[in-house]
Scaffold this active site. Structure first.
Site, PDB file in Angstrom:
ATOM      1  N   CYS A  14       0.788  -1.237   0.000  1.00  0.00           N
ATOM      2  CA  CYS A  14       0.000   0.000   0.000  1.00  0.00           C
ATOM      3  C   CYS A  14       0.818   1.284   0.000  1.00  0.00           C
ATOM      4  O   CYS A  14       0.272   2.371  -0.155  1.00  0.00           O
ATOM      5  CB  CYS A  14      -0.989  -0.024   1.152  1.00  0.00           C
ATOM      6  SG  CYS A  14      -2.125  -1.420   0.986  1.00  0.00           S
ATOM      7  N   HIS A  37      -2.691   8.036   6.718  1.00  0.00           N
ATOM      8  CA  HIS A  37      -2.962   6.777   6.036  1.00  0.00           C
ATOM      9  C   HIS A  37      -4.378   6.340   6.426  1.00  0.00           C
ATOM     10  O   HIS A  37      -5.143   5.917   5.576  1.00  0.00           O
ATOM     11  CB  HIS A  37      -1.907   5.736   6.429  1.00  0.00           C
ATOM     12  CG  HIS A  37      -2.008   4.468   5.648  1.00  0.00           C
ATOM     13  ND1 HIS A  37      -1.973   4.448   4.280  1.00  0.00           N
ATOM     14  CD2 HIS A  37      -2.176   3.165   6.036  1.00  0.00           C
ATOM     15  CE1 HIS A  37      -2.108   3.194   3.854  1.00  0.00           C
ATOM     16  NE2 HIS A  37      -2.238   2.401   4.896  1.00  0.00           N
ATOM     17  N   HIS A  56      -9.775   2.540   0.266  1.00  0.00           N
ATOM     18  CA  HIS A  56      -8.319   2.388   0.342  1.00  0.00           C
ATOM     19  C   HIS A  56      -7.828   1.882  -1.011  1.00  0.00           C
ATOM     20  O   HIS A  56      -8.049   0.727  -1.365  1.00  0.00           O
ATOM     21  CB  HIS A  56      -7.960   1.421   1.467  1.00  0.00           C
ATOM     22  CG  HIS A  56      -6.480   1.276   1.694  1.00  0.00           C
ATOM     23  ND1 HIS A  56      -5.543   1.998   0.974  1.00  0.00           N
ATOM     24  CD2 HIS A  56      -5.775   0.504   2.561  1.00  0.00           C
ATOM     25  CE1 HIS A  56      -4.335   1.662   1.381  1.00  0.00           C
ATOM     26  NE2 HIS A  56      -4.448   0.762   2.339  1.00  0.00           N
TER      27      HIS A  56
END
Lengths: 559, 86
Positions: free
Chosen positions: A150, A283, A318
């Site tokens: 990620c 995040h 996400h």
């Protein structure tokens, strides 16, 4: 002292197909997360942030014939890159005589196409680049693929910045792209970290994340050269940090060590104090673990001077490997339009989390931090500024390096020797490739007389191919059920780099290159770069691939 | 119950790939996680959740729920015998 300018950007995600649309959604707080429409999955109970275009519409927009086969990851990337190039005014005339580098982050790559053709997980992350590259109006562009789960896209921007600072290239196109896939939707589901409602980052009732998809890229140039070609400078890159949490393959440490170190490094490099940061795009995935650890890290870095913090993932979902560049572009949009994006969906204060910011209009943003963390503890932070800043890069070109130790394994029966270094209990979850990578790493470190390297850089052409294949097999045979969480968390390309960091307790720089046969070249180059930057004295570099097993570890050392 | 306990031990060894460990080595009442027991961790817990679903048709809602069940093999057996769908 050098300065790096952002001279173009482009984005596509669940809340818009370009910067204007994303801007409008950020103002209204309209989420792009909802019931899945395009992905052929039976998991209708899991909300996702899909890009609101079918594959056919993407093909049409890109001028691709309907019969040609392109992965959605590649098309999303090409779509965003085309905007980026137009935004920066990069005509073939402007690129004449320039060294151009395209650095893209992805993990899914062409997995979704492989699913359609039932041919196993296509773990060759570089395949997406051929399509994306076709958008660049020159023929000889240098290509690199980074795969740190990620945080891939943010690490792509960081690498581009470093290459410009060291005069290795003139124009960098950097970012990332990721499409949803049945593979990782089921994988994340097996980890039990997907929320069945729209996610609520930092909220007391948060249950997990929603997966999203999209792509975003930036154009980076040395500021003096950008001015020479009269480019429109959107912002400057002031600092970065790439660290490893070295704690767990998917969970985050209690004290948020990796995130703390990444933000601290970035601020040191930018010469900025906590009071000077105006906004942090967290995040903030919405998982209980991430938001808690990130909050702890934020408190550690900022103490009483915490600026407004928000996560935009309840809008976009996400977007995994693309999230670093998507959220950097969101920061750019916020900076230019003088607002702080709201942390939508947040209602209840969590005792273990920061209180995130609501939407704030009419506010100047001079320095902004964008956080991006990944599986394997790959934690990165980037600072962008609205004014020219000079990066403290301390590069010393006089420093030379040497490969001082090397170990290889290419036979399965050699793997028994791993018992010299760890118990069967410790290695119970390791596939053969992981065992091989550990064995060669331990041997190389032993030869070099090093207990803990300063940094870990891994090259892999196919990544964790066998694990990916097993997961695809389960998906095909059992119809989206019974995926092994262990296999999934060991299916990302950066699995080995993360696992080695955990075992060695190495919180230093950590990255994984997956650029086909050139992967190892990129890894060695990066080790030398890191040493010249003074960020490491020694680096553990590995090349690890399956079919058949081949594992090589070397120690690159400052002379 | 003894039969189910043995079956669970064998499944745990297989699913978690516990080399060098036999069902006899696992104390049915000893803790599975942390020190003083088998020393399993949160990833193993997720695998046990998949095991319950695949083998016994039991679907847990969260990882936290697993924590209260996976205290010992005996406790898992009790839970399985009360909740199994197959």
């Amino acid at each position: 002292m050098s300065s790096i300018a952002i001279t173009g950007s482009g984005i596509i995600c669940a809340i818009g197909n370009d910067k204007k649309q994303v801007h409008d959604s950020l103002l209204t707080g309209k989420t792009g997360v909802g019931e899945l429409r395009y992905l052929p999955s039976r998991h209708k109970e899991l909300p996702v942030g899909e890009v609101k275009m079918t594959d056919a519409e993407l093909k049409k927009a890109l001028g691709i014939s309907p019969t040609e086969v392109y992965s959605r990851t590649a098309m999303l990337g090409a779509y965003a890159l085309r905007q980026t190039i137009a935004d920066a005014g990069l005509t073939s005339e402007a690129l004449k005589g320039k060294r151009v580098t395209l650095i893209s982050g992805t993990t899914v790559g062409g997995t979704e196409k492989s699913e359609q053709y039932s041919c196993g997980n296509n773990t060759k992350a570089i395949d997406h680049l051929t399509t994306i590259n076709s958008q660049i109006p020159i023929s000889d562009c240098q290509l690199s693929t980074i795969s740190t789960a990620c945080s891939s896209a943010l690490n792509a921007i960081i690498l581009g910045t470093r290459m410009l600072l060291m005069d290795e290239t003139d124009i960098v196109l950097a970012g990332g792209t990721e499409a949803l896939s049945v593979f990782h939707l089921n994988g994340f589901n097996s980890l039990m970290i997907l929320d069945h409602q729209v996610c609520r980052p930092f909220d007391a009732t948060r249950q997990g994340l929603n997966l999203g998809e999209g792509a975003a890229y930036l154009v980076l140039e040395r500021t003096n050269e950008a001015r020479l070609r009269k480019a429109n400078i959107e912002a400057y890159i002031s600092g970065w940090g790439n660290r490893c949490d070295a704690f767990h393959q998917t969970a985050t440490s209690e004290n948020g060590e990796g995130a703390f170190l990444a933000m601290t490094d970035a601020m040191k490099m930018a010469n900025l104090n906590p009071e000077e940061i105006d906004y942090i795009n967290a995040h903030g995935t919405g998982t209980p673990d991430n938001d808690k650890a990130e909050s702890t890290a934020l408190h550690r870095v900022f103490a009483d001077a915490l600026p407004p913090v928000s996560s935009t993932k309840s809008l976009t979902g996400h977007t995994t490997s693309a999230s670093g560049s998507i959220e950097t572009v969101i920061c750019l949009i916020a900076m230019h339009n003088r607002f702080i994006p709201g942390n939508y969906g947040w209602k209840n204060k969590s005792p273990e989390c920061i209180t995130p910011s609501a939407f704030i209009p009419d506010t100047d943003l001079h320095h902004v931090i964008c956080n991006s963390f990944g599986f394997g503890g790959n934690d990165s932070s980037l600072i962008i500024s609205d004014r020219e800043t000079h990066i403290n890069s301390n590069v010393n070109y006089q420093v030379s390096t040497v490969n001082c130790a090397e170990a290889t394994v290419s036979q399965e029966d050699e793997l028994k020797a791993l018992r010299e270094y760890m118990s069967p209990m410790e290695s119970r979850r390791m596939c053969q490739l992981m065992k091989a990578s550990f064995l060669t790493s331990m041997r190389a470190l032993e030869i070099a007389g090093i207990n803990k390297p300063d940094a870990i850089i891994i090259a892999t052409e196919h990544g964790m191919f066998e694990n990916g294949k097993k997961i695809s097999g389960t998906l095909n045979e059992q119809g989206e059920e019974g995926i092994s969480p262990t296999l999934f968390m060991q299916s990302t390309h950066n699995t080995l780099a993360g696992a080695l960091a955990i075992h060695l307790g190495c919180h230093g720089y950590n990255i994984t290159y997956s650029q086909g046969k050139e992967s190892f070249w990129w890894a060695i180059q990066d080790a030398q770069r890191l040493i010249r930057e003074g960020k490491a004295e020694n680096v553990l570099v590995g090349l690890h691939d399956e079919m058949p097993i081949y594992s090589k570890s070397v120690i690159v050392k400052k002379v | 119950m003894d039969e189910l306990i043995l079956e669970l031990k064998e499944e745990i060894i297989r699913v978690l790939n516990l080399e060098d460990i036999t069902p006899e080595d696992i104390d049915s009442t000893a803790p599975l996680f942390g020190a003083g027991g088998l020393g399993l961790d949160s990833i193993d817990a997720l695998e046990l959740i998949v095991l319950l679903e695949k083998r016994y048709g039991i679907r847990l809602a969260s990882a936290a729920e697993g924590k209260t069940i996976f205290t010992s093999v005996e406790n898992i057996a009790k839970y399985v015998s009360e909740n199994r769908k197959r």
